[in-house]
Design a protein around this motif. Structure first.
Motif, mmCIF file in Angstrom:
data_model
loop_
_atom_site.group_PDB
_atom_site.id
_atom_site.type_symbol
_atom_site.label_atom_id
_atom_site.label_comp_id
_atom_site.label_asym_id
_atom_site.label_seq_id
_atom_site.Cartn_x
_atom_site.Cartn_y
_atom_site.Cartn_z
ATOM 1 N N VAL A 38 0.671 -1.255 0.147
ATOM 2 C CA VAL A 38 0.027 -0.111 0.093
ATOM 3 C C VAL A 38 0.815 1.204 -0.018
ATOM 4 O O VAL A 38 0.481 2.142 -0.517
ATOM 5 C CB VAL A 38 -1.080 -0.023 1.348
ATOM 6 C CG1 VAL A 38 -1.781 1.283 1.326
ATOM 7 C CG2 VAL A 38 -1.928 -1.101 0.996
ATOM 8 N N ALA A 147 -5.901 9.207 1.821
ATOM 9 C CA ALA A 147 -5.918 7.724 1.907
ATOM 10 C C ALA A 147 -7.593 7.245 0.923
ATOM 11 O O ALA A 147 -7.411 6.147 0.511
ATOM 12 C CB ALA A 147 -6.391 7.298 3.374
ATOM 13 N N LEU A 167 -5.016 3.501 6.380
ATOM 14 C CA LEU A 167 -4.778 2.582 5.582
ATOM 15 C C LEU A 167 -4.253 1.201 6.226
ATOM 16 O O LEU A 167 -3.572 0.316 5.719
ATOM 17 C CB LEU A 167 -3.783 3.066 4.486
ATOM 18 C CG LEU A 167 -4.550 3.911 3.373
ATOM 19 C CD1 LEU A 167 -3.381 4.436 2.318
ATOM 20 C CD2 LEU A 167 -5.524 3.049 2.648
ATOM 21 N N PRO A 475 -11.116 2.957 2.954
ATOM 22 C CA PRO A 475 -10.323 3.740 1.766
ATOM 23 C C PRO A 475 -10.579 2.621 0.535
ATOM 24 O O PRO A 475 -10.600 1.454 1.068
ATOM 25 C CB PRO A 475 -8.976 3.920 2.365
ATOM 26 C CG PRO A 475 -9.078 4.090 3.763
ATOM 27 C CD PRO A 475 -10.147 3.167 4.064
ATOM 28 N N LEU A 478 -8.107 -0.407 0.198
ATOM 29 C CA LEU A 478 -8.354 -1.715 1.224
ATOM 30 C C LEU A 478 -9.055 -2.615 0.722
ATOM 31 O O LEU A 478 -9.600 -3.556 1.218
ATOM 32 C CB LEU A 478 -8.686 -1.448 2.695
ATOM 33 C CG LEU A 478 -7.657 -0.328 3.459
ATOM 34 C CD1 LEU A 478 -8.485 0.168 4.772
ATOM 35 C CD2 LEU A 478 -6.360 -0.919 3.701
#
Length: 479
Positions: A38, A147, A167, A475, A478
């Motif tokens: 990420v 995010a 996140l 977000p 995810l």
């Protein structure tokens, strides 16, 4: 299992580690894998330590548990400190110094406490140069992205911290706040933040006796985790002479409480329509909690402080004085001066024009604003405003130079809404407020009485239960 680990709250993670339902090595592996997936998309965590080194340290935390040593509720937690505070063995760039500047040799005071609670420091969270401005970008590490939308700003100066929490790259995070840095980034990333009362958390390197405006505080995904990190960071320290002995006066009933909603101060603050739409709708949650909301169009007047028209002149003088003083060393360093962005030069040049009389007059105005709020809090329990005057803006911009038809006179005028809580040194809670029609978050800042931090923690708990849908709106990164 690995994906579930990073989605556990910090409190749940703590219990799982303490009961040895999961090992610290498993936790570290899960978080490092997730960061690897990420972080490149948002650039929230910087100065990462080597993976092998972190796994060895996590293994040592497991060994301690096997031998009966439990360091505290953060035992084995991966943690990244905002890159304005020192962590022994890691560089502190301030968003200005290159990584070759070398590692810090000591922990900041609050970092000592997080380390003592068992955390493992994996790196730093990104910040704008010298923490100036509510948009996290610098020439050392680049820009941190929101995010919820990677074309938008994360806010600042705790932008890296808020995005890392949102996140799930760290369980909780520390941040700092001079002009909304524990308020705007959490508000723009749908998490909780607290600007504590001045002195609640000892400043990183102790304090001068002249009262400052900057504080350190927690950022978390939920109210329980926010309170846990606050308790870890807070409390008196002899090295910080203005720090407070920690106290908790107990629960404060919410039903029957009164909210003073300042909004845009009767049109004084230029504010995007979407900010007002979302935050006004969020006021219904206070009503659902049994509280009443009253709209006020001006700040309380007292003595020399006559109302909202005195707010910006008071702020700008004190910002130049305190913020400019912090820049002095870099400004006069031949190697660093060319690296300073215009916003830093603006603050120092403003300081150079001030007289002692200017500072004293602004201090008197600030003190009278505080006294005005003392009177206001005889009627109201909390004062509430949006966390920013605009929704998250294009990350390619330096700062918003206009709101509607109003030109911003400085790089931070669009954050004037945050100056009130700083000027009165009050605790200010950031609550998730809702989303724009395009899916961008905005928050509410709730100003409490001086030293009433733990009453705000109770309010956060109640708010979280009433707004479960906001917490479930994750977000897109995810999945």
């Amino acid at each position: 299992m690995a994906r579930r680990i990073v989605f556990w709250s910090a409190a749940e993670l703590s219990t799982a580690i303490r009961t040895r339902a999961v090992t610290c090595v498993e936790v570290m592996t899960a978080y490092l894998d997730h960061i690897g997936e990420v972080n490149a998309r948002v650039n929230a965590i910087v100065s990462m330590r080597p993976r092998a080194e972190l796994l060895v340290e996590a293994g040592e935390k497991d060994r301690l548990l096997r031998t009966g040593t439990y360091q505290g509720w953060m035992h084995g937690f991966p943690h990244a400190v905002k890159d304005l505070a020192d962590v022994a063995g890691l560089p502190t760039s301030f968003g200005l110094l290159p990584p070759t500047a070398g590692p810090a040799t000591m922990d900041a005071l609050f970092v000592e406490r997080i380390r003592a609670a068992g955390a493992i420091f994996i790196g730093k969270t990104n910040t704008p140069e010298l923490g100036l401005g509510s948009h996290t970008y610098n020439n050392v590490f680049g820009t941190t992205l929101n995010a919820y939308d990677q074309t938008k700003s994360a806010g600042g100066s705790s932008g890296g911290a808020a995005v890392a929490v949102a996140l799930r790259m760290v369980p909780v995070a520390d941040g700092s706040d001079f002009m909304g840095s524990l308020r705007n980034p959490p508000g723009w990333n749908n998490v909780y933040g607290l600007r504590p009362s001045f002195g609640r958390v000892p400043s990183p390197d102790g304090e001068q006796f002249v009262s400052q405006a900057g504080v350190v505080g927690p950022i978390a995904r939920d109210a329980t985790d926010l309170a846990l990190l606050l308790r870890t960071m807070s409390g008196y320290d002899d090295r910080a002479p203005l720090s407070l002995h920690d106290d908790d006066p107990g629960r404060k009933p919410l039903r029957g409480g009164r909210i003073a909603w300042f909004g845009d101060l009767g049109g004084y603050l230029p504010m995007e329509a979407e900010v007002l739409r979302v935050t006004r709708a969020a006021l219904d949650t206070f009503t659902a909690l049994g509280m009443t909301v009253t709209t006020l169009d001006d700040l309380p007047s007292f003595g020399s402080f006559t109302g909202k028209d005195d707010l910006w002149p008071t702020w700008l003088t004190l910002r130049h004085w305190l913020g400019g003083s912090a820049i002095k060393v870099a400004y006069h360093d031949p190697a660093l001066h060319p690296l300073l962005k215009p916003e830093a030069v603006f603050e120092y040049d403003g300081l150079a024009k001030l007289t002692a009389t200017d500072v004293m007059e602004a201090s008197e105005l600030r003190s009278d604003l505080y006294r005005g709020f003392l009177e206001l809090f005889e009627t109201y329990d909390y004062a509430v405003l949006p966390t920013a005057q605009v929704m998250p803006f294009d990350a390619a911009l330096r700062w918003p130079d206009k709101i509607g038809d109003t030109t911003m006179s400085t790089y931070h005028r669009w954050m004037e809404v945050t100056t009130i809580g700083t000027l009165i040194n009050a605790p200010v809670l950031t609550l998730p407020g809702g989303f724009s029609t395009t899916g961008l978050p905005i928050g509410l800042q709730v100003i409490g009485r001086n030293h009433d931090d733990y009453a705000l923690m109770d309010l956060a708990q109640a708010w979280e239960k009433q707004t479960a849908g906001l917490r479930r709106t994750l977000p897109p990164l995810l999945g």
